[in-house]
Design a protein around this motif. Structure first.
Motif, PDB file in Angstrom:
ATOM      1  N   ILE A  82       0.843  -1.195   0.000  1.00 28.72           N
ATOM      2  CA  ILE A  82       0.000   0.000   0.000  1.00 28.72           C
ATOM      3  C   ILE A  82       0.878   1.244   0.000  1.00 28.72           C
ATOM      4  CG2 ILE A  82      -1.639   1.352   1.340  1.00 28.72           C
ATOM      5  CD1 ILE A  82      -2.915  -1.012  -0.021  1.00 28.72           C
ATOM      6  N   ALA A  83       1.915   1.246   0.835  1.00 29.64           N
ATOM      7  CA  ALA A  83       2.830   2.386   0.882  1.00 29.64           C
ATOM      8  C   ALA A  83       3.495   2.594  -0.473  1.00 29.64           C
ATOM      9  CB  ALA A  83       3.881   2.168   1.965  1.00 29.64           C
ATOM     10  N   ALA A  84       3.936   1.505  -1.105  1.00 28.80           N
ATOM     11  CA  ALA A  84       4.598   1.611  -2.410  1.00 28.80           C
ATOM     12  C   ALA A  84       3.644   2.171  -3.459  1.00 28.80           C
ATOM     13  CB  ALA A  84       5.110   0.241  -2.840  1.00 28.80           C
ATOM     14  N   GLY A  85       2.381   1.728  -3.444  1.00 33.26           N
ATOM     15  CA  GLY A  85       1.410   2.240  -4.405  1.00 33.26           C
ATOM     16  C   GLY A  85       1.162   3.726  -4.240  1.00 33.26           C
ATOM     17  N   LEU A  86       1.051   4.192  -3.004  1.00 31.46           N
ATOM     18  CA  LEU A  86       0.837   5.616  -2.747  1.00 31.46           C
ATOM     19  C   LEU A  86       2.061   6.434  -3.113  1.00 31.46           C
ATOM     20  CD1 LEU A  86      -1.021   5.379   0.692  1.00 31.46           C
ATOM     21  CD2 LEU A  86      -2.026   5.865  -1.549  1.00 31.46           C
ATOM     22  N   LEU A  87       3.241   5.883  -2.838  1.00 31.37           N
ATOM     23  CA  LEU A  87       4.481   6.587  -3.173  1.00 31.37           C
ATOM     24  C   LEU A  87       4.659   6.701  -4.681  1.00 31.37           C
ATOM     25  CD1 LEU A  87       6.781   4.900  -0.528  1.00 31.37           C
ATOM     26  CD2 LEU A  87       6.337   7.361  -0.664  1.00 31.37           C
ATOM     27  N   ARG A  88       4.299   5.660  -5.410  1.00 31.02           N
ATOM     28  CA  ARG A  88       4.423   5.678  -6.866  1.00 31.02           C
ATOM     29  C   ARG A  88       3.526   6.748  -7.482  1.00 31.02           C
ATOM     30  NH1 ARG A  88       1.961   0.602  -9.733  1.00 31.02           N
ATOM     31  NH2 ARG A  88       0.176   1.651  -8.759  1.00 31.02           N
ATOM     32  N   ASP A  89       2.331   6.907  -6.918  1.00 33.09           N
ATOM     33  CA  ASP A  89       1.396   7.904  -7.444  1.00 33.09           C
ATOM     34  C   ASP A  89       1.813   9.330  -7.114  1.00 33.09           C
ATOM     35  OD1 ASP A  89      -0.055   5.775  -8.361  1.00 33.09           O
ATOM     36  OD2 ASP A  89      -1.430   5.745  -6.650  1.00 33.09           O
ATOM     37  N   LYS A  90       2.644   9.500  -6.062  1.00 38.29           N
ATOM     38  CA  LYS A  90       3.202  10.805  -5.683  1.00 38.29           C
ATOM     39  C   LYS A  90       2.117  11.859  -5.452  1.00 38.29           C
ATOM     40  CE  LYS A  90       7.462   9.866  -8.229  1.00 38.29           C
ATOM     41  NZ  LYS A  90       8.397  10.291  -9.294  1.00 38.29           N
ATOM     42  N   GLU A  91       1.028  11.436  -4.832  1.00 44.28           N
ATOM     43  CA  GLU A  91      -0.056  12.373  -4.547  1.00 44.28           C
ATOM     44  C   GLU A  91      -0.056  12.835  -3.096  1.00 44.28           C
ATOM     45  OE1 GLU A  91      -3.714  10.593  -5.638  1.00 44.28           O
ATOM     46  OE2 GLU A  91      -3.249  10.469  -7.790  1.00 44.28           O
ATOM     47  N   TYR A  92       0.721  12.147  -2.227  1.00 46.08           N
ATOM     48  CA  TYR A  92       0.709  12.470  -0.805  1.00 46.08           C
ATOM     49  C   TYR A  92       2.142  12.633  -0.300  1.00 46.08           C
ATOM     50  CZ  TYR A  92      -3.989  10.521  -1.348  1.00 46.08           C
ATOM     51  OH  TYR A  92      -5.268  10.260  -1.789  1.00 46.08           O
ATOM     52  N   PRO A  93       2.336  13.398   0.774  1.00 50.37           N
ATOM     53  CA  PRO A  93       3.672  13.535   1.370  1.00 50.37           C
ATOM     54  C   PRO A  93       4.181  12.201   1.901  1.00 50.37           C
ATOM     55  CG  PRO A  93       2.156  15.219   2.206  1.00 50.37           C
ATOM     56  CD  PRO A  93       1.332  14.240   1.444  1.00 50.37           C
ATOM     57  N   ILE A  94       5.487  12.027   1.877  1.00 50.23           N
ATOM     58  CA  ILE A  94       6.085  10.770   2.334  1.00 50.23           C
ATOM     59  C   ILE A  94       5.751  10.508   3.795  1.00 50.23           C
ATOM     60  CG2 ILE A  94       8.278   9.612   2.806  1.00 50.23           C
ATOM     61  CD1 ILE A  94       9.410  10.904   0.316  1.00 50.23           C
ATOM     62  N   ALA A  95       5.796  11.538   4.623  1.00 57.26           N
ATOM     63  CA  ALA A  95       5.508  11.363   6.046  1.00 57.26           C
ATOM     64  C   ALA A  95       4.090  10.833   6.260  1.00 57.26           C
ATOM     65  CB  ALA A  95       5.691  12.682   6.790  1.00 57.26           C
ATOM     66  N   LEU A  96       3.141  11.338   5.479  1.00 51.87           N
ATOM     67  CA  LEU A  96       1.754  10.879   5.609  1.00 51.87           C
ATOM     68  C   LEU A  96       1.629   9.420   5.179  1.00 51.87           C
ATOM     69  CD1 LEU A  96      -1.229  11.372   6.133  1.00 51.87           C
ATOM     70  CD2 LEU A  96      -1.439  12.252   3.789  1.00 51.87           C
ATOM     71  N   ILE A  97       2.333   9.041   4.124  1.00 48.52           N
ATOM     72  CA  ILE A  97       2.274   7.657   3.641  1.00 48.52           C
ATOM     73  C   ILE A  97       2.865   6.699   4.679  1.00 48.52           C
ATOM     74  CG2 ILE A  97       3.144   6.078   1.873  1.00 48.52           C
ATOM     75  CD1 ILE A  97       2.964   8.415  -0.103  1.00 48.52           C
ATOM     76  N   VAL A  98       3.937   7.135   5.334  1.00 52.85           N
ATOM     77  CA  VAL A  98       4.530   6.321   6.398  1.00 52.85           C
ATOM     78  C   VAL A  98       3.513   6.093   7.514  1.00 52.85           C
ATOM     79  CG1 VAL A  98       6.273   6.292   8.225  1.00 52.85           C
ATOM     80  CG2 VAL A  98       6.912   6.976   5.906  1.00 52.85           C
ATOM     81  N   LEU A  99       2.821   7.149   7.903  1.00 52.93           N
ATOM     82  CA  LEU A  99       1.798   7.032   8.951  1.00 52.93           C
ATOM     83  C   LEU A  99       0.648   6.129   8.505  1.00 52.93           C
ATOM     84  CD1 LEU A  99       1.601  10.710  10.262  1.00 52.93           C
ATOM     85  CD2 LEU A  99       2.669   8.743  11.384  1.00 52.93           C
ATOM     86  N   ILE A 100       0.280   6.217   7.233  1.00 51.52           N
ATOM     87  CA  ILE A 100      -0.797   5.364   6.708  1.00 51.52           C
ATOM     88  C   ILE A 100      -0.396   3.889   6.787  1.00 51.52           C
ATOM     89  CG2 ILE A 100      -2.030   4.695   4.608  1.00 51.52           C
ATOM     90  CD1 ILE A 100      -2.059   7.660   3.831  1.00 51.52           C
ATOM     91  N   ALA A 101       0.848   3.580   6.408  1.00 48.48           N
ATOM     92  CA  ALA A 101       1.322   2.191   6.452  1.00 48.48           C
ATOM     93  C   ALA A 101       1.324   1.659   7.880  1.00 48.48           C
ATOM     94  CB  ALA A 101       2.722   2.098   5.850  1.00 48.48           C
ATOM     95  N   VAL A 102       1.776   2.492   8.817  1.00 48.45           N
ATOM     96  CA  VAL A 102       1.801   2.069  10.225  1.00 48.45           C
ATOM     97  C   VAL A 102       0.372   1.883  10.739  1.00 48.45           C
ATOM     98  CG1 VAL A 102       2.455   2.755  12.566  1.00 48.45           C
ATOM     99  CG2 VAL A 102       4.028   3.164  10.660  1.00 48.45           C
ATOM    100  N   ALA A 103      -0.528   2.798  10.329  1.00 52.92           N
ATOM    101  CA  ALA A 103      -1.931   2.695  10.754  1.00 52.92           C
ATOM    102  C   ALA A 103      -2.587   1.428  10.200  1.00 52.92           C
ATOM    103  CB  ALA A 103      -2.705   3.933  10.304  1.00 52.92           C
ATOM    104  N   ILE A 104      -2.266   1.074   8.947  1.00 49.55           N
ATOM    105  CA  ILE A 104      -2.809  -0.153   8.354  1.00 49.55           C
ATOM    106  C   ILE A 104      -2.370  -1.364   9.164  1.00 49.55           C
ATOM    107  CG2 ILE A 104      -2.630  -1.694   6.360  1.00 49.55           C
ATOM    108  CD1 ILE A 104      -2.597   0.817   4.599  1.00 49.55           C
ATOM    109  N   GLY A 105      -1.091  -1.386   9.533  1.00 49.85           N
ATOM    110  CA  GLY A 105      -0.607  -2.473  10.371  1.00 49.85           C
ATOM    111  C   GLY A 105      -1.364  -2.549  11.687  1.00 49.85           C
ATOM    112  N   GLY A 106      -1.589  -1.378  12.302  1.00 48.12           N
ATOM    113  CA  GLY A 106      -2.330  -1.349  13.561  1.00 48.12           C
ATOM    114  C   GLY A 106      -3.763  -1.829  13.411  1.00 48.12           C
ATOM    115  N   LEU A 107      -4.409  -1.463  12.306  1.00 47.66           N
ATOM    116  CA  LEU A 107      -5.800  -1.886  12.072  1.00 47.66           C
ATOM    117  C   LEU A 107      -5.905  -3.397  11.869  1.00 47.66           C
ATOM    118  CD1 LEU A 107      -7.104   0.985   9.755  1.00 47.66           C
ATOM    119  CD2 LEU A 107      -7.822   0.482  12.099  1.00 47.66           C
TER     120      LEU A 107
END
Length: 315
Positions: free
Chosen positions: A82-107
């Motif tokens: 998921i993080a790689a897909g968001l990073l490839r699209d380059k639509e969100y800041p890297i810091a936000l994508i990192v938080l999203i990946a960690v949040a997905i793991g937590g969920l």
């Protein structure tokens, strides 16, 4: 006095034996291969240890309650893809994508914890279910293909260094400190040990056992999200096959480090030493050009030995 001395000696041996084994193994490998003590190789070992170390910290917290998490490898894969897909699209800041990946793991960890705690389902079965679900979602999202072309700034998380220390190692140290403080200084940590030591007694004493059991799986999922970011940055891509067998390495490091699979006993520093031992073994076998097939056999024997030691210790 003699009995106290014997007890002290026994505890001292159990506490430091792993460190002696790690040092001895390092000395032996330095004689077998001249490349072992090179700076490049040692830095590579530190990067490898960091991922398993973070996963093993989460696994240790789960095992302290008498549970187990077989889904860590698949959660790493899904969070990373998921993080790689968001990073490839380059639509969100890297810091936000990192938080999203960690949040997905937590969920995903919350899924495990909810069914283990509130449905009284066996941790083995619940986390095995999540292992399959998360791996399937990874393949669905990626269509079975790696996701590459990630930003250079993001790759520094897995490949960069600060003052000569690899960034993954720094992250591992931070996670270790935070987890140690949580287990030794906060009420939550005391409750975790209490639940693993005697769940009924903990419940009678007023501890919300269900909440504690759910939260440890959330923490394990968060650790998976952090490890996923490091792994994705290190290999420069999101891989649908990422994290395969990582749960075995995490369990091995946890048990080797002295954490009981029956719960209530264990230390995070022992888990880290266990991860270091596994990392050195894997690296040494690579330097000696031992086939990966034989490496799996060696790793399995190490896990079996650790479990037998844990069983003997419980007796």
């Amino acid at each position: 006095m003699k009995e106290m001395t014997k007890r002290f000696d026994r505890n001292w041996i159990q506490t430091y034996m792993l460190i002696f084994i790690v040092i001895g193994l390092g000395i032996i490998l330095s004689f077998i291969s001249g490349n072992f003590l090179t700076g490049t190789n040692l830095l590579n070992v530190l990067r490898q240890i960091s991922i398993n170390g973070i996963l093993a910290i989460g696994m240790t917290i789960v095992c302290l309650t008498g549970g187990i998490d077989l889904s860590v490898g698949s959660i790493v894969a899904f969070s990373g893809i998921i993080a790689a897909g968001l990073l490839r699209d380059k639509e969100y800041p890297i810091a936000l994508i990192v938080l999203i990946a960690v949040a997905i793991g937590g969920l995903l960890g919350l899924y495990n914890g909810y069914f283990v705690a509130y449905w009284n389902a066996a941790p083995f079965v619940v986390t095995l279910s999540m292992m399959t679900i998360a791996r399937g979602m990874t393949y669905v999202y990626s269509t079975g293909r790696p996701i590459s072309n990630l930003p250079t700034e993001f790759l520094a998380i897995g490949k960069g260094s600060i003052a000569g220390v690899p960034v993954p190692t720094i992250i591992l140290i931070i996670v270790f400190i935070l987890a140690s403080v949580m287990l030794t200084k906060l009420k939550f940590g005391r409750y975790v040990y209490a639940v693993g030591g005697n769940e009924n007694a903990a419940m009678v004493s007023g501890i919300n056992v269900k909440r504690i059991k759910m939260m440890v799986y959330v923490l394990s999922g968060i650790a998976c999200g952090i490890a996923a970011i490091i792994l994705t940055a290190r290999v420069s891509a999101g891989l649908p096959t990422a994290g395969e067998s990582y749960e075995l390495d995490a369990i091995a490091a946890t048990v080797i480090g002295g954490t009981s699979l029956s719960g209530g006993r264990g230390r995070l520093w022992g888990t880290i030493v266990g991860a270091i031992l596994l990392g050195i073994v894997n690296n040494g076998l690579d330097l000696m050009n031992v086939s990966s097939f034989y490496q799996q056999i060696v790793k399995g024997l190490i896990i079996l030995g650790a479990i037998l030691i844990d069983s003997k210790r419980n007796q």
